[in-house]
Design a protein around this motif. Structure first.
Motif, PDB file in Angstrom:
ATOM      1  N   ARG A 128       0.858  -1.184   0.000  1.00  0.00           N
ATOM      2  CA  ARG A 128       0.000   0.000   0.000  1.00  0.00           C
ATOM      3  C   ARG A 128       0.896   1.237   0.000  1.00  0.00           C
ATOM      4  O   ARG A 128       1.969   1.244   0.589  1.00  0.00           O
ATOM      5  CB  ARG A 128      -0.877   0.054   1.253  1.00  0.00           C
ATOM      6  CG  ARG A 128      -1.794  -1.123   1.429  1.00  0.00           C
ATOM      7  CD  ARG A 128      -3.111  -0.869   0.743  1.00  0.00           C
ATOM      8  NE  ARG A 128      -4.033  -1.946   1.054  1.00  0.00           N
ATOM      9  CZ  ARG A 128      -4.743  -2.576   0.137  1.00  0.00           C
ATOM     10  NH1 ARG A 128      -4.657  -2.235  -1.109  1.00  0.00           N
ATOM     11  NH2 ARG A 128      -5.557  -3.535   0.483  1.00  0.00           N
ATOM     12  N   SER A 129       0.412   2.282  -0.648  1.00  0.00           N
ATOM     13  CA  SER A 129       1.088   3.568  -0.650  1.00  0.00           C
ATOM     14  C   SER A 129       0.079   4.588  -1.153  1.00  0.00           C
ATOM     15  O   SER A 129      -0.980   4.213  -1.659  1.00  0.00           O
ATOM     16  CB  SER A 129       2.311   3.538  -1.587  1.00  0.00           C
ATOM     17  OG  SER A 129       1.893   3.473  -2.939  1.00  0.00           O
ATOM     18  N   PRO A 130       0.386   5.881  -1.048  1.00  0.00           N
ATOM     19  CA  PRO A 130      -0.530   6.875  -1.613  1.00  0.00           C
ATOM     20  C   PRO A 130      -0.762   6.642  -3.109  1.00  0.00           C
ATOM     21  O   PRO A 130      -1.836   6.889  -3.624  1.00  0.00           O
ATOM     22  CB  PRO A 130       0.172   8.204  -1.374  1.00  0.00           C
ATOM     23  CG  PRO A 130       1.032   7.961  -0.203  1.00  0.00           C
ATOM     24  CD  PRO A 130       1.485   6.525  -0.343  1.00  0.00           C
ATOM     25  N   GLN A 131       0.249   6.121  -3.807  1.00  0.00           N
ATOM     26  CA  GLN A 131       0.099   5.868  -5.232  1.00  0.00           C
ATOM     27  C   GLN A 131      -0.645   4.558  -5.505  1.00  0.00           C
ATOM     28  O   GLN A 131      -1.129   4.347  -6.604  1.00  0.00           O
ATOM     29  CB  GLN A 131       1.469   5.830  -5.924  1.00  0.00           C
ATOM     30  CG  GLN A 131       2.175   7.170  -5.955  1.00  0.00           C
ATOM     31  CD  GLN A 131       2.780   7.575  -4.610  1.00  0.00           C
ATOM     32  OE1 GLN A 131       3.214   6.734  -3.833  1.00  0.00           O
ATOM     33  NE2 GLN A 131       2.795   8.864  -4.330  1.00  0.00           N
ATOM     34  N   ASN A 132      -0.732   3.662  -4.512  1.00  0.00           N
ATOM     35  CA  ASN A 132      -1.389   2.372  -4.698  1.00  0.00           C
ATOM     36  C   ASN A 132      -2.143   1.955  -3.435  1.00  0.00           C
ATOM     37  O   ASN A 132      -1.729   1.044  -2.731  1.00  0.00           O
ATOM     38  CB  ASN A 132      -0.355   1.303  -5.070  1.00  0.00           C
ATOM     39  CG  ASN A 132      -1.004  -0.053  -5.285  1.00  0.00           C
ATOM     40  OD1 ASN A 132      -2.171  -0.146  -5.651  1.00  0.00           O
ATOM     41  ND2 ASN A 132      -0.252  -1.109  -5.037  1.00  0.00           N
ATOM     42  N   PRO A 133      -3.291   2.610  -3.140  1.00  0.00           N
ATOM     43  CA  PRO A 133      -4.052   2.229  -1.946  1.00  0.00           C
ATOM     44  C   PRO A 133      -4.898   0.977  -2.138  1.00  0.00           C
ATOM     45  O   PRO A 133      -5.385   0.409  -1.174  1.00  0.00           O
ATOM     46  CB  PRO A 133      -4.931   3.450  -1.674  1.00  0.00           C
ATOM     47  CG  PRO A 133      -5.052   4.140  -2.979  1.00  0.00           C
ATOM     48  CD  PRO A 133      -3.802   3.823  -3.748  1.00  0.00           C
ATOM     49  N   GLY A 134      -5.072   0.527  -3.388  1.00  0.00           N
ATOM     50  CA  GLY A 134      -5.858  -0.668  -3.666  1.00  0.00           C
ATOM     51  C   GLY A 134      -6.540  -0.562  -5.012  1.00  0.00           C
ATOM     52  O   GLY A 134      -6.487   0.470  -5.676  1.00  0.00           O
ATOM     53  N   ASN A 135      -7.181  -1.647  -5.425  1.00  0.00           N
ATOM     54  CA  ASN A 135      -7.870  -1.678  -6.712  1.00  0.00           C
ATOM     55  C   ASN A 135      -8.932  -0.593  -6.801  1.00  0.00           C
ATOM     56  O   ASN A 135      -9.767  -0.479  -5.913  1.00  0.00           O
ATOM     57  CB  ASN A 135      -8.514  -3.040  -6.949  1.00  0.00           C
ATOM     58  CG  ASN A 135      -7.473  -4.120  -7.171  1.00  0.00           C
ATOM     59  OD1 ASN A 135      -6.347  -3.832  -7.556  1.00  0.00           O
ATOM     60  ND2 ASN A 135      -7.839  -5.360  -6.926  1.00  0.00           N
ATOM     61  N   SER A 136      -8.897   0.172  -7.838  1.00  0.00           N
ATOM     62  CA  SER A 136      -9.812   1.278  -8.157  1.00  0.00           C
ATOM     63  C   SER A 136      -9.846   2.363  -7.080  1.00  0.00           C
ATOM     64  O   SER A 136     -10.766   3.159  -7.029  1.00  0.00           O
ATOM     65  CB  SER A 136     -11.233   0.767  -8.462  1.00  0.00           C
ATOM     66  OG  SER A 136     -11.916   0.376  -7.289  1.00  0.00           O
ATOM     67  N   LEU A 137      -8.833   2.405  -6.225  1.00  0.00           N
ATOM     68  CA  LEU A 137      -8.760   3.414  -5.176  1.00  0.00           C
ATOM     69  C   LEU A 137      -7.617   4.379  -5.455  1.00  0.00           C
ATOM     70  O   LEU A 137      -6.553   3.968  -5.915  1.00  0.00           O
ATOM     71  CB  LEU A 137      -8.544   2.771  -3.803  1.00  0.00           C
ATOM     72  CG  LEU A 137      -9.599   1.780  -3.335  1.00  0.00           C
ATOM     73  CD1 LEU A 137      -9.185   1.161  -2.000  1.00  0.00           C
ATOM     74  CD2 LEU A 137     -10.962   2.433  -3.220  1.00  0.00           C
ATOM     75  N   ILE A 138      -7.851   5.658  -5.163  1.00  0.00           N
ATOM     76  CA  ILE A 138      -6.788   6.656  -5.229  1.00  0.00           C
ATOM     77  C   ILE A 138      -6.790   7.455  -3.935  1.00  0.00           C
ATOM     78  O   ILE A 138      -7.844   7.695  -3.341  1.00  0.00           O
ATOM     79  CB  ILE A 138      -6.930   7.604  -6.446  1.00  0.00           C
ATOM     80  CG1 ILE A 138      -8.251   8.372  -6.408  1.00  0.00           C
ATOM     81  CG2 ILE A 138      -6.781   6.851  -7.754  1.00  0.00           C
ATOM     82  CD1 ILE A 138      -8.311   9.531  -7.397  1.00  0.00           C
ATOM     83  N   MET A 139      -5.601   7.820  -3.482  1.00  0.00           N
ATOM     84  CA  MET A 139      -5.453   8.696  -2.308  1.00  0.00           C
ATOM     85  C   MET A 139      -5.017  10.058  -2.818  1.00  0.00           C
ATOM     86  O   MET A 139      -4.128  10.153  -3.666  1.00  0.00           O
ATOM     87  CB  MET A 139      -4.407   8.149  -1.342  1.00  0.00           C
ATOM     88  CG  MET A 139      -4.214   9.063  -0.133  1.00  0.00           C
ATOM     89  SD  MET A 139      -2.874   8.546   0.965  1.00  0.00           S
ATOM     90  CE  MET A 139      -3.633   7.164   1.745  1.00  0.00           C
ATOM     91  N   ARG A 140      -5.658  11.088  -2.254  1.00  0.00           N
ATOM     92  CA  ARG A 140      -5.365  12.444  -2.710  1.00  0.00           C
ATOM     93  C   ARG A 140      -5.893  13.441  -1.692  1.00  0.00           C
ATOM     94  O   ARG A 140      -6.648  13.083  -0.787  1.00  0.00           O
ATOM     95  CB  ARG A 140      -5.997  12.682  -4.076  1.00  0.00           C
ATOM     96  CG  ARG A 140      -7.511  12.486  -4.064  1.00  0.00           C
ATOM     97  CD  ARG A 140      -8.146  12.860  -5.378  1.00  0.00           C
ATOM     98  NE  ARG A 140      -9.563  12.585  -5.414  1.00  0.00           N
ATOM     99  CZ  ARG A 140     -10.499  13.252  -4.759  1.00  0.00           C
ATOM    100  NH1 ARG A 140     -10.187  14.260  -3.987  1.00  0.00           N
ATOM    101  NH2 ARG A 140     -11.779  12.931  -4.868  1.00  0.00           N
ATOM    102  N   PRO A 141      -5.534  14.722  -1.853  1.00  0.00           N
ATOM    103  CA  PRO A 141      -6.115  15.756  -1.001  1.00  0.00           C
ATOM    104  C   PRO A 141      -7.603  15.934  -1.305  1.00  0.00           C
ATOM    105  O   PRO A 141      -8.060  15.670  -2.425  1.00  0.00           O
ATOM    106  CB  PRO A 141      -5.339  17.015  -1.393  1.00  0.00           C
ATOM    107  CG  PRO A 141      -4.097  16.530  -2.051  1.00  0.00           C
ATOM    108  CD  PRO A 141      -4.463  15.246  -2.710  1.00  0.00           C
ATOM    109  N   LEU A 142      -8.349  16.405  -0.327  1.00  0.00           N
ATOM    110  CA  LEU A 142      -9.751  16.744  -0.505  1.00  0.00           C
ATOM    111  C   LEU A 142      -9.893  17.806  -1.595  1.00  0.00           C
ATOM    112  O   LEU A 142      -9.078  18.723  -1.676  1.00  0.00           O
ATOM    113  CB  LEU A 142     -10.317  17.284   0.813  1.00  0.00           C
ATOM    114  CG  LEU A 142     -11.790  17.707   0.807  1.00  0.00           C
ATOM    115  CD1 LEU A 142     -12.690  16.480   0.832  1.00  0.00           C
ATOM    116  CD2 LEU A 142     -12.084  18.607   2.010  1.00  0.00           C
ATOM    117  N   CYS A 143     -10.926  17.685  -2.413  1.00  0.00           N
ATOM    118  CA  CYS A 143     -11.272  18.682  -3.425  1.00  0.00           C
ATOM    119  C   CYS A 143     -12.696  19.148  -3.179  1.00  0.00           C
ATOM    120  O   CYS A 143     -13.496  18.446  -2.559  1.00  0.00           O
ATOM    121  CB  CYS A 143     -11.175  18.090  -4.840  1.00  0.00           C
ATOM    122  SG  CYS A 143      -9.510  17.639  -5.327  1.00  0.00           S
ATOM    123  N   ALA A 144     -13.037  20.320  -3.689  1.00  0.00           N
ATOM    124  CA  ALA A 144     -14.388  20.848  -3.513  1.00  0.00           C
ATOM    125  C   ALA A 144     -15.439  19.911  -4.100  1.00  0.00           C
ATOM    126  O   ALA A 144     -16.544  19.799  -3.575  1.00  0.00           O
ATOM    127  CB  ALA A 144     -14.494  22.232  -4.137  1.00  0.00           C
TER     128      ALA A 144
END
Length: 189
Positions: free
Chosen positions: A33-49
């Motif tokens: 796991r990493s911010p670039q690979n949190p899991g299948n079809s998942l992305i980690m990123r900052p909150l957006c509006a």
């Protein structure tokens, strides 16, 4: 990301790419796991509006009382937090297959005069959607915000508040119950 004001992040997403998970020695993941690979079809990123429409508020309701938050209130609050550059690091995990926010946590950086004008990181509002628990997303968020606080932002300490039953979870990340007494005075609206 699209080039839209709804897609502008609350903080610079490049900060997540700079994190060195090798610095963590106390936790292992059953799958990488990493911010670039949190899991299948998942992305980690900052909150957006745009995350208002992707269920961010509904996710927070799985943690605590939220109240009625209109899109306008959300956007106003988002802009105010974003304008406090270097203070709010709200991080989300989105299931892009259904455009839904499924996990989130907040790091707030408090500037101090003590400790030679140091900063303290405070982790708050860690929540994983009930349908996504057991996938190590809470662990990934905690590791990410702890690394961000300590190594990237240079905070002298990182704190959090939790219920007694959640202490064992946070102890896995090196957090210890502090002998200081936490007190509060709740103000009714």
């Amino acid at each position: 990301m699209e080039n839209s004001t709804d897609e502008i992040p609350i903080y610079n997403p490049d900060l997540l790419k700079q994190l060195d998970y090798a610095a963590l020695t106390n936790l292992k993941y059953s799958t990488p796991r990493s911010p670039q690979n949190p899991g299948n079809s998942l992305i980690m990123r900052p909150l957006c509006a745009a995350d208002y429409h992707k269920g961010f508020i509904e996710l927070l309701r799985q943690l605590t009382s939220v109240g009625d938050v209109t899109p306008e209130q959300f956007m106003d609050h988002f802009q105010q937090m974003k304008s406090c550059n270097g203070t709010y690091y709200i991080t989300v995990i989105e299931d892009i297959s259904i455009s839904k926010i499924v996990a989130a946590a907040t790091l707030v950086v408090e500037r101090k005069y003590i400790h030679a004008c140091a900063t303290r990181g405070m982790i708050e509002e860690v929540v994983v959607d009930s349908g996504y628990r057991g996938q190590q997303l809470g662990k990934l968020l905690m590791d990410t915000l702890t690394l961000l606080s300590k190594h990237t932002l240079g905070c002298y300490k990182t704190t959090l508040q939790c219920t007694e039953e959640n202490i064992p979870f946070y102890e896995k990340f090196g957090f210890k119950k502090d002998p200081q007494v936490y007190m509060q005075h709740r103000h009714k609206p």
